[in-house]
Structure formats: C-alpha cells, structure tokens
Design a protein around this motif. Sequence first.
Motif, PDB file in Angstrom:
ATOM      1  N   GLU A  70      17.586 -69.250 -35.953  1.00 28.56           N
ATOM      2  CA  GLU A  70      16.584 -68.165 -35.937  1.00 28.56           C
ATOM      3  C   GLU A  70      17.129 -66.935 -35.203  1.00 28.56           C
ATOM      4  OE1 GLU A  70      11.956 -67.337 -34.530  1.00 28.56           O
ATOM      5  OE2 GLU A  70      12.865 -69.303 -34.238  1.00 28.56           O
ATOM      6  N   ASN A  71      17.806 -67.181 -34.075  1.00 27.52           N
ATOM      7  CA  ASN A  71      18.392 -66.061 -33.325  1.00 27.52           C
ATOM      8  C   ASN A  71      19.487 -65.357 -34.133  1.00 27.52           C
ATOM      9  OD1 ASN A  71      16.769 -66.476 -31.080  1.00 27.52           O
ATOM     10  ND2 ASN A  71      18.228 -67.852 -30.095  1.00 27.52           N
ATOM     11  N   GLN A  95      19.694 -65.221 -37.386  1.00 21.40           N
ATOM     12  CA  GLN A  95      19.048 -64.490 -38.475  1.00 21.40           C
ATOM     13  C   GLN A  95      18.449 -63.175 -37.983  1.00 21.40           C
ATOM     14  OE1 GLN A  95      16.364 -67.564 -39.837  1.00 21.40           O
ATOM     15  NE2 GLN A  95      17.778 -68.248 -41.453  1.00 21.40           N
ATOM     16  N   ASN A  96      17.849 -63.222 -36.786  1.00 19.66           N
ATOM     17  CA  ASN A  96      17.309 -61.986 -36.197  1.00 19.66           C
ATOM     18  C   ASN A  96      18.431 -60.995 -35.893  1.00 19.66           C
ATOM     19  OD1 ASN A  96      14.632 -62.844 -36.256  1.00 19.66           O
ATOM     20  ND2 ASN A  96      14.751 -63.771 -34.224  1.00 19.66           N
ATOM     21  N   THR A  97      19.542 -61.536 -35.357  1.00 17.74           N
ATOM     22  CA  THR A  97      20.699 -60.679 -35.069  1.00 17.74           C
ATOM     23  C   THR A  97      21.243 -60.063 -36.348  1.00 17.74           C
ATOM     24  OG1 THR A  97      21.291 -62.055 -33.161  1.00 17.74           O
ATOM     25  CG2 THR A  97      23.008 -60.610 -34.041  1.00 17.74           C
ATOM     26  N   TYR A  98      21.256 -60.851 -37.409  1.00 17.02           N
ATOM     27  CA  TYR A  98      21.740 -60.358 -38.708  1.00 17.02           C
ATOM     28  C   TYR A  98      20.878 -59.182 -39.176  1.00 17.02           C
ATOM     29  CZ  TYR A  98      23.303 -60.431 -43.578  1.00 17.02           C
ATOM     30  OH  TYR A  98      23.825 -60.075 -44.806  1.00 17.02           O
ATOM     31  N   ARG A  99      19.555 -59.353 -39.133  1.00  9.83           N
ATOM     32  CA  ARG A  99      18.644 -58.288 -39.586  1.00  9.83           C
ATOM     33  C   ARG A  99      18.767 -57.048 -38.706  1.00  9.83           C
ATOM     34  NH1 ARG A  99      15.298 -62.849 -40.655  1.00  9.83           N
ATOM     35  NH2 ARG A  99      14.415 -62.737 -38.551  1.00  9.83           N
ATOM     36  N   ASN A 100      18.828 -57.262 -37.399  1.00  6.71           N
ATOM     37  CA  ASN A 100      18.942 -56.126 -36.475  1.00  6.71           C
ATOM     38  C   ASN A 100      20.259 -55.374 -36.661  1.00  6.71           C
ATOM     39  OD1 ASN A 100      16.446 -56.745 -35.373  1.00  6.71           O
ATOM     40  ND2 ASN A 100      17.301 -57.966 -33.707  1.00  6.71           N
ATOM     41  N   THR A 101      21.327 -56.147 -36.855  1.00 10.27           N
ATOM     42  CA  THR A 101      22.645 -55.523 -37.071  1.00 10.27           C
ATOM     43  C   THR A 101      22.649 -54.703 -38.357  1.00 10.27           C
ATOM     44  OG1 THR A 101      23.760 -57.328 -35.916  1.00 10.27           O
ATOM     45  CG2 THR A 101      25.115 -55.969 -37.375  1.00 10.27           C
ATOM     46  N   SER A 147      16.552 -73.110 -33.307  1.00 10.64           N
ATOM     47  CA  SER A 147      16.391 -71.895 -32.495  1.00 10.64           C
ATOM     48  C   SER A 147      17.617 -70.998 -32.615  1.00 10.64           C
ATOM     49  CB  SER A 147      16.169 -72.284 -31.029  1.00 10.64           C
ATOM     50  OG  SER A 147      16.067 -71.141 -30.217  1.00 10.64           O
ATOM     51  N   THR A 204      20.038 -53.343 -39.889  1.00 12.90           N
ATOM     52  CA  THR A 204      19.208 -52.155 -39.698  1.00 12.90           C
ATOM     53  C   THR A 204      19.929 -51.115 -38.846  1.00 12.90           C
ATOM     54  OG1 THR A 204      17.184 -53.473 -39.837  1.00 12.90           O
ATOM     55  CG2 THR A 204      17.003 -51.297 -38.814  1.00 12.90           C
ATOM     56  N   TYR A 205      20.571 -51.579 -37.775  1.00 10.71           N
ATOM     57  CA  TYR A 205      21.289 -50.693 -36.856  1.00 10.71           C
ATOM     58  C   TYR A 205      22.395 -49.923 -37.582  1.00 10.71           C
ATOM     59  CZ  TYR A 205      24.350 -49.371 -32.950  1.00 10.71           C
ATOM     60  OH  TYR A 205      25.149 -48.674 -32.079  1.00 10.71           O
TER      61      TYR A 205
END
Length: 212
Positions: free
Chosen positions: A188-189, A191-197, A185, A199-200
Amino acid sequence: MNRTIYLQNTNIKTKKIFRILLATLCICSSASVYAESQAKAVWYRYYDKNGVANISTSVTPAHIKHGYEALDRNMQVVQRAKSYNVEKDLQQSTSRATEIRRLEQDTRLKRAYGNSSVATNKRNELLNNLKQQIALQNQSLKQYQADRITLKRQEMEFYRKGKTIPTALKERIKYNTENIERTKSYIENLQNTYRNTQTYYDDIISRLKKQE
C-alpha cells in the motif's frame, strides 16, 4: 528714394516679426504658468457612500478609503486616485507572493532538470523501480497466503483429531499472519509512493514544457 522705401519696409517687417515672437513667448509663458497651476493641487475631494462631496486641504484616511480627486485653485480636477480596498490589496499581495514563489520554483526546476525530456526519463526510471518493488512484494504476499492455507489445514487437522496444537505451529501461524499484514502495508505504501511520484513529476514536466 528707393533706398528709403526699402529701409522703411525692412523696419516694418522686423517690427512685425518681433511682435509675433513676443506674442508667441507670451502665449508659451501663459501656457506654462497655467499648466503649473493646474498641476498644483490645493483641494482634495471625495464622495462618501451617500454621494456627498467632502473637501479638505489634505488627504485623510477617508479620502484614501473612498478614492479622491485633487483640485487646483479653480476647483478643476488635476488628478484622480482610486479607492483603497484593504481586502483586495491583501489578496493581490498574496497572489503576487504566490506568483513569485512559482517563478522561483520554475527557475530551480530549470536548473535541476534542464528540460522536460530529462524529467520524463527520471520519472519513468523511478516509476519502473517502484513497479518492480510492488511486483516482488505481491509475489511474497502470494507465497505467505499459500503458506497460510497449508498452516491452517495443519491446524484444523489437530482440531479434528482432538489433539493439542503444537506451540511451533502456533508460532508459525502467528509469524505468517504478521508477514501478510506487513507485506500488505508495504504494498500500500509503495502504491501511494508510485501515485505521488507520478503526480509530482507530471507537474514538473508540465511546468518545464511551458518554459520550452
């Protein structure tokens, strides 16, 4: 004799000049009065959906809705007003508000980062940090999974011998399972933070480049 003729000619020229000036003043005055009368609307005309002309001495909601023409006393058009569309105006208002917010955000980004290079360095720093955390968590996950194989073998050995599984082994297996799920978990969090960062900051960098 010559002096008399000269004076007569001078008087004639003076009178001609005076008449020309007077005529010019009259023309300018008339033009001014005409322009004033043209600019002064007396009637207001609009055409409904059936093409029927409607005329009144004041502007009504119907005039605004359909668009209207301002007419002078001679029924000549002196001004035209386009029809008012509520939905279109709301859309334009929303669009203007969005544009204002975007400009405000761009200004804040400019103050915060200065240029796209600074933002790029900040993005790379954060992404590298996240990569390191993900790598560490993957190492922990592999270790937990390896421990699980060992623990399950021990459990199967007790089953094979028909012996009761020790409570300590059960607790270790339970704890190992919880650690595996928790680590998955967490990864996964991250990895999501990586993608969001990514993109941001990509959006920030793009917006800053447009201002450079």
